[in-house]
Design a protein around this motif. Structure first.
Motif, mmCIF file in Angstrom:
data_model
loop_
_atom_site.group_PDB
_atom_site.id
_atom_site.type_symbol
_atom_site.label_atom_id
_atom_site.label_comp_id
_atom_site.label_asym_id
_atom_site.label_seq_id
_atom_site.Cartn_x
_atom_site.Cartn_y
_atom_site.Cartn_z
ATOM 1 N N ALA A 85 0.825 -1.208 0.000
ATOM 2 C CA ALA A 85 0.000 0.000 0.000
ATOM 3 C C ALA A 85 0.861 1.261 0.000
ATOM 4 C CB ALA A 85 -0.937 -0.014 1.203
ATOM 5 N N ILE A 86 1.897 1.302 0.835
ATOM 6 C CA ILE A 86 2.719 2.511 0.878
ATOM 7 C C ILE A 86 3.565 2.640 -0.390
ATOM 8 C CG2 ILE A 86 4.556 1.408 2.210
ATOM 9 C CD1 ILE A 86 3.398 5.125 2.285
ATOM 10 N N TYR A 89 1.259 4.022 -2.925
ATOM 11 C CA TYR A 89 1.016 5.449 -2.679
ATOM 12 C C TYR A 89 2.194 6.290 -3.167
ATOM 13 C CZ TYR A 89 0.588 9.926 -0.375
ATOM 14 O OH TYR A 89 0.535 11.276 -0.139
ATOM 15 N N THR A 92 1.892 6.281 -7.033
ATOM 16 C CA THR A 92 0.708 6.868 -7.685
ATOM 17 C C THR A 92 0.221 8.149 -7.038
ATOM 18 O OG1 THR A 92 -0.911 5.676 -6.308
ATOM 19 C CG2 THR A 92 -0.032 4.520 -8.254
ATOM 20 N N GLY A 93 0.502 8.339 -5.733
ATOM 21 C CA GLY A 93 -0.014 9.497 -5.015
ATOM 22 C C GLY A 93 -1.481 9.388 -4.656
ATOM 23 N N GLN A 94 -2.100 8.223 -4.848
ATOM 24 C CA GLN A 94 -3.525 8.065 -4.560
ATOM 25 C C GLN A 94 -3.750 7.910 -3.053
ATOM 26 O OE1 GLN A 94 -5.436 5.061 -6.955
ATOM 27 N NE2 GLN A 94 -4.443 5.760 -8.838
ATOM 28 N N PRO A 95 -4.549 8.788 -2.438
ATOM 29 C CA PRO A 95 -4.732 8.783 -0.978
ATOM 30 C C PRO A 95 -5.272 7.468 -0.423
ATOM 31 C CG PRO A 95 -5.579 10.812 -1.932
ATOM 32 C CD PRO A 95 -5.275 9.908 -3.082
ATOM 33 N N TYR A 97 -4.431 4.483 -1.039
ATOM 34 C CA TYR A 97 -3.333 3.585 -0.689
ATOM 35 C C TYR A 97 -2.680 4.015 0.628
ATOM 36 C CZ TYR A 97 -3.560 1.592 -5.409
ATOM 37 O OH TYR A 97 -3.957 0.967 -6.572
ATOM 38 N N LEU A 98 -2.540 5.313 0.831
ATOM 39 C CA LEU A 98 -1.959 5.798 2.086
ATOM 40 C C LEU A 98 -2.854 5.421 3.259
ATOM 41 C CD1 LEU A 98 0.194 7.374 3.628
ATOM 42 C CD2 LEU A 98 -1.090 9.475 3.105
ATOM 43 N N ASP A 100 -4.849 2.876 3.441
ATOM 44 C CA ASP A 100 -4.681 1.440 3.665
ATOM 45 C C ASP A 100 -3.403 1.161 4.447
ATOM 46 O OD1 ASP A 100 -6.992 0.900 2.313
ATOM 47 O OD2 ASP A 100 -6.033 0.002 0.554
ATOM 48 N N GLU A 102 -1.794 3.093 6.504
ATOM 49 C CA GLU A 102 -1.978 3.512 7.897
ATOM 50 C C GLU A 102 -2.772 2.469 8.670
ATOM 51 O OE1 GLU A 102 -3.822 7.319 7.609
ATOM 52 O OE2 GLU A 102 -2.000 8.342 6.930
ATOM 53 N N LEU A 127 6.324 4.602 5.626
ATOM 54 C CA LEU A 127 5.111 5.307 6.025
ATOM 55 C C LEU A 127 5.386 6.444 6.999
ATOM 56 C CD1 LEU A 127 1.992 5.424 5.993
ATOM 57 C CD2 LEU A 127 1.987 3.609 7.723
#
Length: 279
Positions: A85-86, A89, A92-95, A97-98, A100, A102, A127
């Protein structure tokens, strides 16, 4: 010498593709990082890697959490999925994934170990710049590594077990990652101790990098190297010290007398627990 497909030794070590979240997490994390690394030099390949990573990550809900191989036992998937997930992120910068990542960090916490089977500290290191609790958990891991290193006569972080040198190298790298993301260098001595242990400051006076220095491995337990190069793998990191009972259990037979036999002193509490580690 024998070809790998003719290897009669047990136990069996099958390779799986995407059968558990533990496998998919590793796969997606590696390809997401590859996509980021290759984006400038090989954009088409990078796009292909990212597509595969996204697809693998999205397919995870439909597969079991963990599928063991029968030899390298893996009991946790959330550290691998959190790492995926990190990495996704960061690529891609897609929130989503961030978020997830966390969540996975919250579920797993610190692990007090780092190895092929436990990637929690790596997940939290990536992260940490975005999520303060991840840095707290990473610091807890690094503090444990530092304490283990201080307690060991040669500064070794990891317990002597099967493939212990990979954990020595990994935990040293995690200490340096912690310093990079936190700015806190107070644990750096543990990283330097792992480096020194790898390069020869150990009970055997052996550098664990093949072909490096005056005393290093020249006959690896590696079938292809045996067939192609007489067992030599220059630059390769060997598995390092392991309890004799574990080596015997896995059917490893030495061709020549063990010149380090006098140094045998470590017996595992349970020889069947090949990946045993103690926090």
């Amino acid at each position: 010498p024998r070809m790998p497909e003719d290897d009669p030794l047990a136990p069996n070590r099958p390779a799986y593709y995407g059968v558990g979240k533990n496998h998919l997490g590793r796969y997606a994390a590696a390809l997401a990082r590859a996509a980021r690394t290759l984006s400038a030099s090989h954009p088409a390949l990078a796009d292909s890697c990212l597509d595969a990573a996204v697809e693998a990550y999205a397919s995870a809900p439909g597969v079991p959490d963990v599928v063991p191989t029968g030899f390298y036992t893996d009991t946790e998937h959330r550290d691998k999925m959190g790492l995926a997930a990190i990495e996704l992120y960061l690529t891609t910068g897609q929130p989503a994934y961030l978020a997830d990542a966390e969540s996975y960090s919250d579920q797993v916490g610190p692990a007090f170990w780092f190895g092929w089977d436990t990637l929690t500290a790596w997940m939290n290191a990536l992260l940490a710049p975005f999520y303060a609790p991840a840095l707290t958990r990473l610091t807890a891991d690094v503090a444990a590594f530092w304490a283990e290193s201080n307690a060991h006569p040669f500064g070794m972080c990891a317990t002597e077990t099967w493939g212990s040198i990979s954990s020595v190298a990994g935990e040293g790298a995690i200490v340096l990652l912690h310093e990079r993301v936190s700015g806190d260098g107070s644990f750096a001595d543990a990283a330097f101790a792992q480096r020194d242990f790898l390069l020869g400051a150990n009970a055997w006076g052996v550098c664990f990098v093949g072909g490096l220095g005056g005393v290093s491995p020249h006959d690896f337990h590696h079938q292809v190297a045996e067939l192609a190069n007489g067992g030599a793998l220059p630059g390769c990191l060997t598995e390092g010290p392991a309890p004799q009972a574990v080596i015997t259990l896995n059917g490893v037979v030495l061709r020549d007398p063990d010149e380090y036999a006098e140094f045998r002193a470590i017996t595992p509490k349970n020889p069947m627990d090949i990946a045993a580690h103690e926090p």
